[in-house]
Scaffold this active site. Sequence first.
Site, PDB file in Angstrom:
ATOM      1  N   ASN A 146       9.142   4.008   3.298  1.00 48.90           N
ATOM      2  CA  ASN A 146       9.128   3.607   4.706  1.00 48.90           C
ATOM      3  C   ASN A 146      10.465   2.970   5.034  1.00 48.90           C
ATOM      4  OD1 ASN A 146       6.228   2.978   3.507  1.00 48.90           O
ATOM      5  ND2 ASN A 146       5.996   3.514   5.647  1.00 48.90           N
ATOM      6  N   HIS A 163       9.153   7.010   7.887  1.00 48.45           N
ATOM      7  CA  HIS A 163       9.710   7.099   6.526  1.00 48.45           C
ATOM      8  C   HIS A 163      11.190   7.469   6.673  1.00 48.45           C
ATOM      9  CE1 HIS A 163       6.159   6.611   3.910  1.00 48.45           C
ATOM     10  NE2 HIS A 163       5.519   6.873   5.039  1.00 48.45           N
ATOM     11  N   CYS A 199       4.549   9.167   0.154  1.00 50.66           N
ATOM     12  CA  CYS A 199       3.151   9.604   0.051  1.00 50.66           C
ATOM     13  C   CYS A 199       3.055  10.530  -1.138  1.00 50.66           C
ATOM     14  CB  CYS A 199       2.707  10.318   1.324  1.00 50.66           C
ATOM     15  SG  CYS A 199       1.045  11.003   1.142  1.00 50.66           S
ATOM     16  N   HIS A 224       5.553   4.538  12.612  1.00 46.08           N
ATOM     17  CA  HIS A 224       5.513   4.438  11.136  1.00 46.08           C
ATOM     18  C   HIS A 224       6.511   5.478  10.616  1.00 46.08           C
ATOM     19  CE1 HIS A 224       3.054   4.062   7.264  1.00 46.08           C
ATOM     20  NE2 HIS A 224       3.689   5.207   7.049  1.00 46.08           N
ATOM     21  N   ARG A 282       0.847  -1.205   0.000  1.00 45.97           N
ATOM     22  CA  ARG A 282       0.000   0.000   0.000  1.00 45.97           C
ATOM     23  C   ARG A 282       0.879   1.251   0.000  1.00 45.97           C
ATOM     24  NH1 ARG A 282      -0.453   4.660   2.645  1.00 45.97           N
ATOM     25  NH2 ARG A 282      -0.128   3.608   4.644  1.00 45.97           N
ATOM     26  N   ASP A 283       1.491   1.550   1.132  1.00 42.72           N
ATOM     27  CA  ASP A 283       2.313   2.762   1.230  1.00 42.72           C
ATOM     28  C   ASP A 283       3.443   2.693   0.203  1.00 42.72           C
ATOM     29  OD1 ASP A 283       3.422   5.122   2.156  1.00 42.72           O
ATOM     30  OD2 ASP A 283       3.310   4.574   4.248  1.00 42.72           O
TER      31      ASP A 283
HETATM   32  P1  HMG Z   1     -12.800  14.377  -2.983  1.00 45.28           P
HETATM   33  O1  HMG Z   1     -12.508  14.646  -4.429  1.00 45.28           O
HETATM   34  O2  HMG Z   1     -12.889  15.530  -2.049  1.00 45.28           O
HETATM   35  O3  HMG Z   1     -14.095  13.426  -2.802  1.00 45.28           O
HETATM   36  O4  HMG Z   1     -11.678  13.358  -2.475  1.00 45.28           O
HETATM   37  P2  HMG Z   1     -15.619  13.692  -2.970  1.00 45.28           P
HETATM   38  O5  HMG Z   1     -16.284  13.088  -1.794  1.00 45.28           O
HETATM   39  O6  HMG Z   1     -15.884  15.128  -3.331  1.00 45.28           O
HETATM   40  O7  HMG Z   1     -15.957  12.784  -4.260  1.00 45.28           O
HETATM   41  C1  HMG Z   1     -15.382  13.067  -5.515  1.00 45.28           C
HETATM   42  C2  HMG Z   1     -15.267  11.786  -6.327  1.00 45.28           C
HETATM   43  O8  HMG Z   1     -14.427  10.865  -5.647  1.00 45.28           O
HETATM   44  C3  HMG Z   1     -16.620  11.085  -6.523  1.00 45.28           C
HETATM   45  O9  HMG Z   1     -16.563  10.457  -7.792  1.00 45.28           O
HETATM   46  C4  HMG Z   1     -16.596  10.009  -5.457  1.00 45.28           C
HETATM   47  O10 HMG Z   1     -17.373   8.894  -5.817  1.00 45.28           O
HETATM   48  C5  HMG Z   1     -15.124   9.622  -5.450  1.00 45.28           C
HETATM   49  P3  HMG Z   1     -17.226  11.139  -9.084  1.00 45.28           P
HETATM   50  O11 HMG Z   1     -18.694  11.295  -8.720  1.00 45.28           O
HETATM   51  O12 HMG Z   1     -16.545  12.454  -9.294  1.00 45.28           O
HETATM   52  O13 HMG Z   1     -16.951  10.138 -10.175  1.00 45.28           O
HETATM   53  N1  HMG Z   1     -14.720   9.039  -4.157  1.00 45.28           N
HETATM   54  C6  HMG Z   1     -14.122   7.836  -4.060  1.00 45.28           C
HETATM   55  N2  HMG Z   1     -13.744   6.931  -5.000  1.00 45.28           N
HETATM   56  C7  HMG Z   1     -13.162   5.794  -4.549  1.00 45.28           C
HETATM   57  N3  HMG Z   1     -12.945   5.525  -3.232  1.00 45.28           N
HETATM   58  C8  HMG Z   1     -13.323   6.390  -2.284  1.00 45.28           C
HETATM   59  C9  HMG Z   1     -13.941   7.603  -2.686  1.00 45.28           C
HETATM   60  N4  HMG Z   1     -14.409   8.677  -2.018  1.00 45.28           N
HETATM   61  C10 HMG Z   1     -14.894   9.539  -2.926  1.00 45.28           C
HETATM   62  N5  HMG Z   1     -13.086   6.103  -1.000  1.00 45.28           N
HETATM   63  C11 HMG Z   1     -10.865  11.637  -1.021  1.00 45.28           C
HETATM   64  C12 HMG Z   1     -11.659  12.921  -1.131  1.00 45.28           C
HETATM   65  C13 HMG Z   1     -10.611  11.390   0.450  1.00 45.28           C
HETATM   66  C14 HMG Z   1     -11.661  10.504  -1.632  1.00 45.28           C
HETATM   67  C15 HMG Z   1      -9.528  11.806  -1.814  1.00 45.28           C
HETATM   68  O14 HMG Z   1      -8.897  12.973  -1.330  1.00 45.28           O
HETATM   69  C16 HMG Z   1      -8.610  10.649  -1.635  1.00 45.28           C
HETATM   70  O15 HMG Z   1      -8.873   9.554  -2.126  1.00 45.28           O
HETATM   71  N6  HMG Z   1      -7.449  10.854  -0.915  1.00 45.28           N
HETATM   72  C17 HMG Z   1      -6.554   9.774  -0.604  1.00 45.28           C
HETATM   73  C18 HMG Z   1      -5.143  10.249  -0.696  1.00 45.28           C
HETATM   74  C19 HMG Z   1      -4.233   9.120  -0.329  1.00 45.28           C
HETATM   75  O16 HMG Z   1      -4.541   7.951  -0.517  1.00 45.28           O
HETATM   76  N7  HMG Z   1      -3.023   9.466   0.214  1.00 45.28           N
HETATM   77  C20 HMG Z   1      -2.071   8.491   0.592  1.00 45.28           C
HETATM   78  C21 HMG Z   1      -2.461   7.684   1.792  1.00 45.28           C
HETATM   79  S1  HMG Z   1      -2.138   8.509   3.345  1.00 45.28           S
HETATM   80  C22 HMG Z   1      -0.469   8.158   3.663  1.00 45.28           C
HETATM   81  O17 HMG Z   1       0.212   7.640   2.828  1.00 45.28           O
HETATM   82  C23 HMG Z   1       0.093   8.457   5.023  1.00 45.28           C
HETATM   83  C24 HMG Z   1       0.281   7.193   5.869  1.00 45.28           C
HETATM   84  O18 HMG Z   1       1.124   6.255   5.218  1.00 45.28           O
HETATM   85  C25 HMG Z   1       0.892   7.566   7.227  1.00 45.28           C
HETATM   86  C26 HMG Z   1       2.151   8.422   7.106  1.00 45.28           C
HETATM   87  O19 HMG Z   1       3.080   8.087   6.352  1.00 45.28           O
HETATM   88  O20 HMG Z   1       2.178   9.434   7.811  1.00 45.28           O
HETATM   89  C27 HMG Z   1      -1.064   6.508   6.133  1.00 45.28           C
HETATM   90 MG    MG Z   2       3.322   6.365   5.181  1.00 48.31          MG
END
Ligand code: HMG
Ligand code: MG
Length: 304
Positions: free
Chosen positions: A249, A209, A240, A207, A15-16
């Site tokens: 990581n 990086h 990320c 966690h 995933r990450d």
């Molecule tokens: P948004 O554009 O604000 O969402 O995104 P919305 O609610 O306005 O919806 C817009 C569109 O997105 C719609 O589709 C929804 O259906 C769709 P449309 O009608 O335009 O075709 N949608 C989704 N589709 C699939 N799965 C969903 C979903 N939700 C809405 N769950 C949202 C908001 C949160 C979805 C977006 O910003 C997003 O997906 N962000 C994720 C970013 C991400 O994955 N970042 C990396 C992970 S975090 C990380 O790595 C840190 C960590 O490792 C810890 C660390 O290292 O510190 C965990």
């Molecule tokens: Mg991370």
Amino acid sequence: MAEVNSVRIVEVGARDGLQNEALTLSPETRVQLLTRLADAGLRTLEAGAFVSPRWVPQMAGSDQVLKQLPARAGVNWTALVPNLQGLEAALDAGCREVAVFVAASEAFSQKNTNCSIAESLNRVQAVTARAREAGIQVRGYVSCVLGCPFTGHVQPETVAAIGASLYESGCYEISLGDTIGTGTPASTKALISTCSQQIPLHALAGHFHDTYGMAIANIYAAIEAGVRVFDSSVSGLGGCPYSPGATGNVATEDLIYLLDGLGLKHGVNLESLIETGVFINAALNRKTSSSVARALLTKKVMGV
Ligand code: HMG
Ligand code: MG
């Protein structure tokens, strides 16, 4: 929770790790990676993310990954979800544990999830309530715990308050994410000391990086402070996509070497893990970021 003389590892490479690679791998290759990691002895593996494929195209097809993974006794395949929509998709794919994430920085929260910290916490409440109804576990991440890529310093008290809120919402464990790798052993110790005033130590995970090469040193500091759960990714894959410049990581291989040196049990076979690293690096056309894998592979080539 892990015993005092053992460490529980949460393998986040699929995933990450993969979310920040230039190449998007097929669900089949991701399943192969995950089953090889489980064969090497890893027991908790983040298998994908039910996030928007527009935001993170590399995680598209996570439903197929989860559906294709074999059920295995003692192995926990989990997935990251940002909201209820993601949770419902994860449940449909047969997921029995999910992870939610909230940033300790407003700027990062907006960039990563298009919403404020408060809205993000509301989404978590909705996810944990539905997860409880469905009978599945939720793990919580706080990101930017030791620095934000956009605004710099983050107060440990802010991290502790957000972590406590996730814990109260029903997350069984709070993983403290040094998203940009700027932490040091001193800031790590201070963070754990502040967080453990509000969250039980056994429910805290690290966690890290490795962007600044501090991940192993920070893990050692966290172990000294009593933490026994760490996230890592095979070969140090990862980063990320919404944190410019952040690298992977801590490599699981490097973590295992550290734990072996400290006499802490982990249940992972280092040789199989290194072979899995070779497999995934070939698929991604990249080189390992694990110092331990590099050293041991070189020794093997030289026949020593
Ligand atoms: P948004 O554009 O604000 O969402 O995104 P919305 O609610 O306005 O919806 C817009 C569109 O997105 C719609 O589709 C929804 O259906 C769709 P449309 O009608 O335009 O075709 N949608 C989704 N589709 C699939 N799965 C969903 C979903 N939700 C809405 N769950 C949202 C908001 C949160 C979805 C977006 O910003 C997003 O997906 N962000 C994720 C970013 C991400 O994955 N970042 C990396 C992970 S975090 C990380 O790595 C840190 C960590 O490792 C810890 C660390 O290292 O510190 C965990
Ligand atoms: Mg991370």
